[in-house]
Design a protein around this motif. Structure first.
Motif, short mmCIF file in Angstrom:
data_model
loop_
_atom_site.label_atom_id
_atom_site.label_comp_id
_atom_site.label_asym_id
_atom_site.label_seq_id
_atom_site.Cartn_x
_atom_site.Cartn_y
_atom_site.Cartn_z
N THR A 187 -2.43 -1.46 -3.34
CA THR A 187 -3.49 -0.49 -3.13
C THR A 187 -2.88 0.91 -3.04
O THR A 187 -1.96 1.13 -2.26
CB THR A 187 -4.26 -0.78 -1.83
OG1 THR A 187 -4.83 -2.09 -1.90
CG2 THR A 187 -5.36 0.23 -1.61
N GLU A 195 -7.14 0.06 -6.79
CA GLU A 195 -6.42 -1.20 -6.81
C GLU A 195 -5.63 -1.30 -8.12
O GLU A 195 -6.21 -1.21 -9.20
CB GLU A 195 -7.39 -2.38 -6.68
CG GLU A 195 -8.21 -2.35 -5.39
CD GLU A 195 -7.34 -2.43 -4.15
OE1 GLU A 195 -6.34 -3.16 -4.16
OE2 GLU A 195 -7.68 -1.74 -3.15
N SER A 204 0.84 -1.19 0.00
CA SER A 204 0.00 0.00 0.00
C SER A 204 0.88 1.24 0.00
O SER A 204 1.91 1.28 0.68
CB SER A 204 -0.91 0.01 1.23
OG SER A 204 -1.69 1.19 1.28
#
Length: 214
Positions: free
Chosen positions: A211, A189, A103
């Motif tokens: 992400t 995403e 992320s």
């Protein structure tokens, strides 16, 4: 239009008030006897700062935000530089997996830990300048983002024995290389492809899930 004496004060202020916004900038402690254009590269998230600098200094500053010119939004790198060279990792006997879910914030960059496994029957050497390179792609495999900034020049070899794994760090950048997306890869995403440089050539990891957050 303000000049160098004003710009140097603003650069010092930005370095303190907006850490990470300045990527490449002129040394604010240097005396300038004549005015000329100053090249400043800002992080992909720093469009408001770029707008303020452009409004105040006009043609005195040559601005780049992320991987594009500002305010023109033109790619600095050629399209050829955005291609993904290399053979698939599985064909080279290598496997790459994330240690934890990947992320990163939109317009920012981060270093994340990976695990590289050698599935071949011989030792393979991973060449790295501390961090592995990577690109953010869409679901179709098109490159949409990368790291835009200075990189380490040194390189060292990390041998991986057959059927063994070793940790490595990947540098993930979300500076957009698609003008239609803006200066930063939008939240959502995406996929991450890691470039491995080995003693046998260039290798591309299978796409990993990533992400991008606001």
């Amino acid at each position: 239009m303000a000049g160098w004496e004003s710009l140097r004060v603003d650069l010092l202020r930005l370095r303190e008030e907006s850490p990470g916004a300045l990527v490449v900038w002129p040394n604010p402690h240097t005396e300038r006897r004549s005015e000329r254009r100053f090249r400043i590269v800002l992080a992909a998230w720093a469009t408001e700062i770029a707008g303020t600098l452009k409004a105040k200094y006009g043609d005195l500053v040559d601005l780049q935000v992320g991987a594009m010119t500002f305010p023109g939004g033109e790619l600095v790198a050629s399209e050829a530089a955005l291609q993904l060279p290399g053979v698939p990792a599985d064909a080279a006997g290598l496997d790459v997996e994330a240690v934890r879910p990947l992320s990163v914030r939109s317009g920012r960059h981060a270093a994340e830990e990976l695990l590289v496994t050698n599935r071949a029957d011989h030792t393979q050497t991973l060449m790295t300048a501390r961090d592995l390179h990577s690109t953010v792609t869409d679901r179709a495999g098109n490159v949409v983002g990368r790291y835009a900034g200075p990189r380490n020049a040194g390189r060292r070899g990390l041998p991986i024995e057959p059927q063994q794994s070793r940790p490595a760090t990947v540098l993930i950048g979300t500076a957009s290389v698609v003008p239609e997306l803006g200066y930063a890869v939008p939240p959502g995403e995406w996929k991450l492809v890691v470039l491995l440089v080995t003693d046998e050539g260039f290798v591309l990891s299978r796409p990993l899930e990533i992400t991008v957050t606001p």
